[in-house]
Design an enzyme around this catalytic site. Sequence first.
Site, mmCIF file in Angstrom:
data_model
loop_
_atom_site.group_PDB
_atom_site.id
_atom_site.type_symbol
_atom_site.label_atom_id
_atom_site.label_comp_id
_atom_site.label_asym_id
_atom_site.label_seq_id
_atom_site.Cartn_x
_atom_site.Cartn_y
_atom_site.Cartn_z
ATOM 1 N N HIS A 204 0.817 -1.223 0.000
ATOM 2 C CA HIS A 204 0.000 0.000 0.000
ATOM 3 C C HIS A 204 0.848 1.270 0.000
ATOM 4 C CE1 HIS A 204 0.447 -0.079 4.523
ATOM 5 N NE2 HIS A 204 0.426 1.216 4.349
ATOM 6 N N ASP A 247 0.048 -7.703 1.755
ATOM 7 C CA ASP A 247 0.448 -6.298 1.695
ATOM 8 C C ASP A 247 1.968 -6.123 1.681
ATOM 9 O OD1 ASP A 247 -0.103 -3.537 1.537
ATOM 10 O OD2 ASP A 247 0.241 -3.307 3.690
ATOM 11 N N SER A 328 4.423 2.438 8.182
ATOM 12 C CA SER A 328 3.921 1.440 7.238
ATOM 13 C C SER A 328 5.064 0.836 6.426
ATOM 14 C CB SER A 328 2.926 2.084 6.273
ATOM 15 O OG SER A 328 1.717 2.393 6.912
#
Length: 394
Positions: A204, A247, A328
Amino acid sequence: MPKGGRASNVLRLPKLDNAMLLKNEKDIGGYQFAHVVPFTTQLIQGAGQAVNNGRIFRTTIESEGALSLSFTFSPFYFPEGSELYIVSETQTLGAFGAHNNWDAGIMTVFPIKGEWATIEYYEPENVKERARLQLSHVAHGYKPLDFGDSGSCNNNVECDSGEWANQIRSVGMLTSSFGSRFCSGALVNNAAGDGRQLFLTANHCGPAAGDLVVLNYQSPTCTPNQDGSTDHTVGQMTPLTTNYYSDFALVELGETIPSSWNVFLSGISGENVAPTKMVGIHHPSGDIKKITYANKAGLPDKWTAAEPGNWHWRITSWDDGTTEPGSSGSPLFDQNNRVVGQLHGGVASCSNNGYDSYGATWASWSNGLGEHIDPNGSGNLLINGTDLNALRKF
């Protein structure tokens, strides 16, 4: 060296409202800090200004109210001996030159503070070919880039006892999407031990060809909190493989990481075995590198109902530290100092000691990751870490 200061040729972006940009900000993962504006401009025009042994071309780009500016050049090409600098009132980036050339023909520079910056290109008089230098995008920063933006409960990596010293050297900050947001990730080793510069982050985060990785951005001390250098920046990113469900994204950095940077390629695990303790190393809110501890076992975690299985490890709560936007893609390490996941999402913060969920490397292994981590098909699921310099032939 560059002349500095504003050029006589000034190009201005359309006026942007920082408060409105902040209000309309979308959750796109990572730490979003800038709005990208297409701004196609040929930067080498006319005869330039004669200087000793060559000539110089100078253009100032201004965006009123910007807290920082980042530039993406595409296409670009530097002949041997030429130099490019980005100069603001307080900073100088560069020199960029022929060593930055690569087939993709795209280059992003790290954000420079301020609402204007001058792009200076030096061409030596004996140049045999002309440069190509087209500005394609400008990222107008509407949030601060000052270090110390992360929450006070975070731990500087220099506060660690030394158990994770090697792994700390593998973690970098990803500047993605034309310089508009920050994520984290880690350089990882592979079973072939061939010294490939493989960087694992989150899908992402959207790593792409023009993106950058900043290494060794950390405080030199535990306390007091001190800013670090962002000079260790490497690019020429080739996306290799991704998976939506776990992810993950794996990319290869084509620009050679200098030996003096002393980076480490972390070990990585493809085994589906719950870690008994976990450590996260990351760049929360695009800040200097931090370390976070969970002295408890990881739990299998099903991220969404549509997902085909429990493809994540969940940390129910952290014992020391936290994560934030910008964390992230950062690695989760197990008790054996190997990467077992990368941060997908969660609710943890300094004000909420909640959960975080990491896409599991064991799930990614059979969905694209394993063919690059074990390129010769050895079946080895436990890859140890090593110094990058140890794998090189000098």
